[in-house]
Design an enzyme around this catalytic site. Structure first.
Site, short mmCIF file in Angstrom:
data_model
loop_
_atom_site.label_atom_id
_atom_site.label_comp_id
_atom_site.label_asym_id
_atom_site.label_seq_id
_atom_site.Cartn_x
_atom_site.Cartn_y
_atom_site.Cartn_z
N ASP A 1 43.13 29.87 37.61
CA ASP A 1 42.97 30.77 36.46
C ASP A 1 42.72 32.18 37.00
OD1 ASP A 1 42.32 31.62 33.76
OD2 ASP A 1 40.22 31.46 34.33
N ASP B 1 41.23 35.30 34.71
CA ASP B 1 40.08 35.98 34.12
C ASP B 1 38.79 35.20 34.36
OD1 ASP B 1 42.06 37.60 33.20
OD2 ASP B 1 41.60 37.39 31.08
N GLU C 1 37.29 39.61 31.68
CA GLU C 1 38.27 39.08 30.74
C GLU C 1 39.14 40.27 30.34
OE1 GLU C 1 38.77 35.91 29.53
OE2 GLU C 1 37.31 35.23 31.02
N ARG D 1 43.50 37.91 18.64
CA ARG D 1 43.00 39.01 19.48
C ARG D 1 44.09 40.02 19.81
NH1 ARG D 1 40.49 35.72 24.29
NH2 ARG D 1 42.18 34.32 23.66
N GLY E 1 46.04 32.36 30.84
CA GLY E 1 46.25 32.57 29.42
C GLY E 1 46.21 34.04 29.08
N LYS F 1 49.12 25.25 31.86
CA LYS F 1 48.38 25.26 33.13
C LYS F 1 48.48 23.90 33.82
CE LYS F 1 45.06 28.93 32.13
NZ LYS F 1 43.67 29.36 32.25
N ASP G 1 37.32 28.48 34.68
CA ASP G 1 35.96 28.61 34.15
C ASP G 1 35.80 28.26 32.69
OD1 ASP G 1 35.61 31.68 32.59
OD2 ASP G 1 37.48 31.11 33.56
N ASN H 1 40.03 26.19 28.32
CA ASN H 1 41.48 26.24 28.49
C ASN H 1 41.93 25.72 29.86
OD1 ASN H 1 44.07 26.97 27.45
ND2 ASN H 1 44.05 28.79 28.75
#
Length: 294
Positions: free
Chosen positions: A85, A87, A94, A130, A175, A219, A241, A244
């Site tokens: 991942d 972020d 993020e 978002r 993501g 992922k 983390d 997701n």
């Protein structure tokens, strides 16, 4: 045979180990052997002849609550595939939250991000909501955000470069957005990048996305694809983390929760809570003299 490697507070290590051994003495996860590794003398290896992974994991959480660790059912080895991942894992931020700050929407967007990472919101719905809030933001804000706000996680360069030097395939899957991920991947040396694409028109974000969504299923699919390319018994490591990342962490040989949300940490069989990303090199028994920097 279960094997656990961990890095913990040296001053309380002996006491904590004694407690662990006593706790597991009459269980299927009893400790058969425990010793510090020869080449990484801050890494404790614990061996259990049984197969009670859950019992050993619970005992480690009780006696070594602030540690870095990997648990496995076989000898722990350097992975052939590493998928991570971005972020809050390879970088400390993020990206969408930082970008939203330029639009004066950080608190609003960050709240949605947090709920999505905790697994309280559907990822795609949260992502589109978002991104929609960012409509009208100039594309140049991304360049500024990258330069001013985005910082690589401590140890990330050494981790990726060292794994690559051992023949490991490295993939960044997020993501988040290619606008950020492509630059981060280049800085760290990742060989492949998978992520979402922000739609831009006339130099401004439209509030939409281009193409299919990179989510938790993507992922996992990327990890499975990369493992298949290396052969049936390929050893893999994944790091993340948030919620997701859970399917990817569960599908990997070593699923590493990096300073993770509770649900992600519970799903992983490894974690970094104490040190930086170079802890993973120590846990893989790669001596510091052999670490690389990209």
């Amino acid at each position: 045979m279960l094997i656990a490697r961990l890095i913990a507070e040296p001053s309380t290590l002996e006491e904590a180990l004694d407690g662990l051994i006593a706790n597991l003495a009459d269980t299927d996860a009893q400790v058969a052997h425990a010793a510090m590794l020869d080449f990484c003398d801050d890494v404790l290896q614990i061996e259990s002849p049984g197969d009670d992974m859950a019992g050993l994991r619970a005992a480690l959480d009780t006696h070594f609550p602030h540690s870095d660790a990997i648990l496995a059912r076989n000898v722990i080895s350097v992975p052939e595939v590493f998928v991570s991942d971005m972020d809050s894992t390879m970088i400390g931020q993020e990206c969408i939250d930082e970008l939203a700050d330029f639009a004066g929407l950080k608190d609003q967007v960050a709240g949605i991000t947090e709920r999505a990472m905790q697994g309280e919101l559907d990822f795609e719905t949260a992502l589109r909501e978002r991104v929609g809030l960012l409509a009208g933001l100039g594309e140049d804000a991304i360049t500024q955000c990258l330069a001013e706000r985005i910082r690589l996680t401590t140890g990330a360069r050494s981790l990726v470069a060292t794994l690559k030097s051992r023949g490991c395939r490295t993939v960044l899957v997020t993501g988040g957005f290619h606008h950020f991920a492509d630059s981060v991947a280049e800085q760290l040396g990742f060989e492949r990048v998978v992520g979402n694409r922000l739609e831009v028109a006339n130099g401004k974000l439209t509030g939409g996305l281009v193409g299919t969504i990179t989510d938790s299923s993507t992922k996992k699919a990327v990890l499975v694809e990369e493992m298949a390319a290396r052969g049936q018994n390929a050893v893999s490591m994944a790091a993340g983390d948030g919620a997701n990342d859970i399917p990817m962490l569960e599908a990997s040989t070593y699923g590493i929760a990096y300073r993770a949300k509770p649900k992600a940490r519970a799903a992983a069989n490894g974690w970094v809570d104490r040190g930086d990303l170079t802890s993973l090199l120590r846990l893989l028994e790669i001596p510091e003299k052999d670490w690389r920097i990209s």
